[in-house]
Design an enzyme around this catalytic site. Sequence first.
Site, PDB file in Angstrom:
ATOM      1  N   HIS A  48     -47.296  62.564 -18.078  1.00 27.02           N
ATOM      2  CA  HIS A  48     -46.326  61.494 -18.299  1.00 27.02           C
ATOM      3  C   HIS A  48     -45.000  61.770 -17.593  1.00 27.02           C
ATOM      4  CE1 HIS A  48     -43.432  59.309 -21.135  1.00 27.02           C
ATOM      5  NE2 HIS A  48     -44.163  58.348 -20.595  1.00 27.02           N
ATOM      6  N   ARG A  49     -44.716  60.982 -16.566  1.00 33.02           N
ATOM      7  CA  ARG A  49     -43.528  61.181 -15.720  1.00 33.02           C
ATOM      8  C   ARG A  49     -43.540  62.572 -15.091  1.00 33.02           C
ATOM      9  NH1 ARG A  49     -38.958  58.738 -19.983  1.00 33.02           N
ATOM     10  NH2 ARG A  49     -40.341  57.146 -20.859  1.00 33.02           N
ATOM     11  N   GLU A  75     -48.132  60.312 -13.168  1.00 32.83           N
ATOM     12  CA  GLU A  75     -47.654  58.978 -13.532  1.00 32.83           C
ATOM     13  C   GLU A  75     -46.343  58.694 -12.815  1.00 32.83           C
ATOM     14  OE1 GLU A  75     -46.149  56.086 -17.088  1.00 32.83           O
ATOM     15  OE2 GLU A  75     -45.583  58.190 -17.009  1.00 32.83           O
ATOM     16  N   ASP A  77     -43.395  55.770 -12.577  1.00 30.26           N
ATOM     17  CA  ASP A  77     -42.751  54.505 -12.925  1.00 30.26           C
ATOM     18  C   ASP A  77     -41.957  54.039 -11.713  1.00 30.26           C
ATOM     19  OD1 ASP A  77     -43.582  54.459 -15.640  1.00 30.26           O
ATOM     20  OD2 ASP A  77     -42.002  55.883 -16.154  1.00 30.26           O
ATOM     21  N   HIS A  90     -37.803  55.806 -14.491  1.00 33.97           N
ATOM     22  CA  HIS A  90     -38.245  55.064 -15.663  1.00 33.97           C
ATOM     23  C   HIS A  90     -37.320  53.915 -16.013  1.00 33.97           C
ATOM     24  CE1 HIS A  90     -38.594  54.153 -19.996  1.00 33.97           C
ATOM     25  NE2 HIS A  90     -39.888  54.340 -19.790  1.00 33.97           N
ATOM     26  N   GLU A 157     -46.859  52.509 -12.447  1.00 34.79           N
ATOM     27  CA  GLU A 157     -46.428  51.378 -13.265  1.00 34.79           C
ATOM     28  C   GLU A 157     -45.404  50.510 -12.546  1.00 34.79           C
ATOM     29  OE1 GLU A 157     -44.223  50.255 -17.494  1.00 34.79           O
ATOM     30  OE2 GLU A 157     -44.972  52.303 -17.192  1.00 34.79           O
TER      31      GLU A 157
END
Length: 309
Positions: A48-49, A75, A77, A90, A157
């Site tokens: 995650h990130r 990941e 964003d 993010h 994302e």
Amino acid sequence: MKTNLKKFGFCMMSAAFILQATSMGASAANGNHSNSSIHEKKIVNVAHRGASGYAPEHTIPAYQMGEQMKGDYIEIDLQMTKDGRLVAMHDEKVDRTTNGTGLVKDLTLAEIKKLDAGTWFNEKYPQLAKEGYEGLKVPTLEEVFKKFGKKANYYIETKSPDVYPGMEEELLQVLEEYKMVDSKGRTKNVLIQSFSKESLMKVHDLNPRLPLVQLFSYKNQATISDEELESIKEYAVGVGPNFSKVDGQYVKMVRNHDLQFHPYTVNKRADMKKALEWGATGLFTNYPDVFNEVLSEYKHKDNGNKVTK
């Protein structure tokens, strides 16, 4: 005897054909996404990130650490600069994770590149501070692809796509430029996720072969209907809700519709175990090393049986 053998062989060939046709039919219904690694019978570990529990989120060191800890996906964003460049961040504002202020959409890439994206982490988490984090830069999507190449998997994302007209077109152009998709528009190492159904539908219209994941953010106990899941299945291969609001029944419904289930953000061992017991096919975590340990224990507990959840 020969006749029986012939009949047996014919039956076996027929069964194989039926299985193959069924598989192909399922792929067709899901937008021909079967080339994506998400369809492997493997529970995926999404950093995650990056490994953001140990390094400044959405920086090259965080992504590197995620790989070192054997995360399956990086990941990313995406936000878009004033001059139309996609950067890994993010928030819509640069304030939280840099020493700057303002909206990404109001800053050029050159202005964003002047910002320090690492020192904040050292100040907030002194026990994890490293001198090398000071002065880290916000990476562009291109820079991430250049650094990690096609050997890595990317979970991308589209953040706040309504704020960034043309974000989806730019994303697909960069994917093509760095050969993350083949000549037929297929990919083996990219997943695209969004909270925006409109953004996902736009990507789907531009390239129906890209595997998509519909994100959800529930404020109350999560519920979802068969009708919603069937609708999602028309353009996506999975869903990703906030784990704190789902339960086993929710996961069961998702899986009954043959959709992948990748909740976020699961950082506690007990929650990781619960997600696996419920049937999650992967999850997002700031601690990919911890999830690998939990996953190993889970598989061992299953006495070596192949995990197909």
